[in-house]
Design a protein around this motif. Structure first.
Motif, PDB file in Angstrom:
ATOM      1  N   ASP A  72     -74.122  44.507  73.802  1.00  0.00           N
ATOM      2  CA  ASP A  72     -73.797  44.289  72.395  1.00  0.00           C
ATOM      3  C   ASP A  72     -75.025  44.527  71.513  1.00  0.00           C
ATOM      4  N   ASP A  73     -76.184  44.021  71.953  1.00  0.00           N
ATOM      5  CA  ASP A  73     -77.428  44.230  71.199  1.00  0.00           C
ATOM      6  C   ASP A  73     -77.783  45.714  71.142  1.00  0.00           C
ATOM      7  N   ARG A  94     -75.708  48.278  71.400  1.00  0.00           N
ATOM      8  CA  ARG A  94     -74.741  48.968  70.535  1.00  0.00           C
ATOM      9  C   ARG A  94     -75.059  48.752  69.059  1.00  0.00           C
ATOM     10  N   LYS A  95     -75.456  47.536  68.706  1.00  0.00           N
ATOM     11  CA  LYS A  95     -75.788  47.242  67.306  1.00  0.00           C
ATOM     12  C   LYS A  95     -77.005  48.049  66.850  1.00  0.00           C
ATOM     13  N   GLU A 131     -75.753  51.612  66.326  1.00  0.00           N
ATOM     14  CA  GLU A 131     -74.954  51.717  65.099  1.00  0.00           C
ATOM     15  C   GLU A 131     -75.831  51.613  63.856  1.00  0.00           C
ATOM     16  N   SER A 132     -76.830  50.721  63.885  1.00  0.00           N
ATOM     17  CA  SER A 132     -77.689  50.556  62.713  1.00  0.00           C
ATOM     18  C   SER A 132     -78.514  51.813  62.436  1.00  0.00           C
TER      19      SER A 132
END
Length: 358
Positions: A198-199, A201-202, A205-206
């Motif tokens: 999750d980290d 992927r974020k 995305e950022s």
């Protein structure tokens, strides 16, 4: 909700349309429509454009409608991209590659010579259309692409995002297939891996999936090409330059043919994703799971801490570790440089600054 996709077999002779809600449904229907005399469990699905395997619903959900897939039986192997793309180019009727003599010469040489000969014909292409950007200005360039792609720059940015998503899902599949993920007590290993993903992927995305890498209109430091869209090979993973000076160059903005051939160019991981980065990520998570952490900042041992996800992000997704290379310069043997275990104690975590390589 069901989405419509296109599927073909290894020979790419028959193309079918399939509406499916998930991966299993897509493979089952494709097997039936293509007349495969095997169970769907014996088949594998790949994105035709870049060869990325689709092995979970999450990745399938990210792909747009009308994506073309190749369905392979277990014993089948992918037709090499280069030979397939050459046939596409040859059948397009372009003046610079239409003669039988040229085709015979092209197919009778080894792959290095193939690209050398191909470069000669591409050089005769019409440069006048290179700087055109809109679909309405150069419709031939967009042949076979999704109608939503209105500019060349948008299309090239999309290709980067697809490659980055492929790296993410390759990492995700490997971590979630690990013994730690499947067999950890009370699911703690699963939670640690899911949190890391999750980290990661974020972060991706950022940074907008580093979509500027192939976009010639992006800032100079954010792209891998010049302002005209010309790309140059970076050479073997352990070299600073390409040994084929002046030969391994391509401008996918110039013609549909070069856009197709550009798909055979690789973003090569100098520190290898499968052989080094993913195993080190698993080791780092295992350290957290065992509550036996060595901080890379203060070099002390602690019971609690965190993974420095930023460093793995740099190695998987950025020019810190990626090099754009011609297929001839893509060395598939084992690289000698390795990743590491990046864990930090709570005191040091957050006090370090990682510079992103755009």
């Amino acid at each position: 909700m069901k989405k419509g996709f296109k599927v073909t077999d290894v020979k790419r002779e028959k193309k079918i349309g399939v509406a499916a809600e998930n991966l299993n449904e897509l493979i089952q229907k494709s097997c039936k429509k293509l007349g495969f005399n095997v169970g769907f469990a014996e088949c594998k699905l790949f994105v035709a454009e870049d060869g990325t395997r689709v092995d979970d619903d999450d990745y399938l959900d990210t792909l747009p409608s009308q994506t073309l897939f190749i369905l392979l039986k277990n014993k089948e192997t992918m037709v090499t991209d280069f030979d397939y793309y050459y046939n596409v180019i040859r059948s397009s009727g372009k003046d610079y590659i239409e003669t039988g003599v040229a085709a015979k010469e092209f197919l009778s040489t080894n792959i290095k010579e193939k690209f050398r000969v191909f470069q000669k014909y591409v050089a005769a292409a019409n440069d006048a259309r290179t700087m055109l950007s809109e679909r309405s200005q150069d419709p031939g360039w967009f042949e076979g692409l999704d109608p939503s792609e209105k500019t060349k720059e948008q299309t090239m940015s999309k290709r980067v995002k697809e490659r980055m998503k492929g790296y993410y899902y390759k990492t995700k599949t490997a971590l979630q297939s690990s013994e730690l993920y499947i067999n950890s007590k009370r699911g703690r290993g699963k939670k640690l891996i899911d949190q890391f993903l999750d980290d990661l992927r974020k972060l991706l995305e950022s940074n907008k999936y580093n979509e500027t890498y192939f976009n010639r209109k992006a800032e100079k430091d954010a792209r891998l090409c010049n302002e005209n869209g010309l790309f140059q090979c970076g050479g073997l993973w352990n070299n600073n330059t390409c040994a084929y000076e002046g030969e391994h160059i391509i401008n996918p903005y110039r013609s549909r043919e070069e856009r197709i051939i550009f798909q055979t160019w690789n973003l090569d991981h100098k520190i290898e994703l499968s052989r080094s980065i993913i195993p080190k990520i698993l080791e780092a998570i295992q350290w957290l799971y065992n509550e036996n952490i060595k901080c890379i900042s203060c070099d002390s041992n602690f019971k609690n801490g965190s993974i420095e996800t930023d460093r793995y992000y740099l190695q998987i997704f950025t020019r810190y570790n990626l090099k754009l290379v011609h297929i001839v310069c893509h060395f598939k043997g084992k690289h000698s440089i390795q990743s590491d275990i990046y864990t930090m104690c709570k005191n040091c975590y957050g006090n370090t600054s990682i510079e992103y390589i755009k």
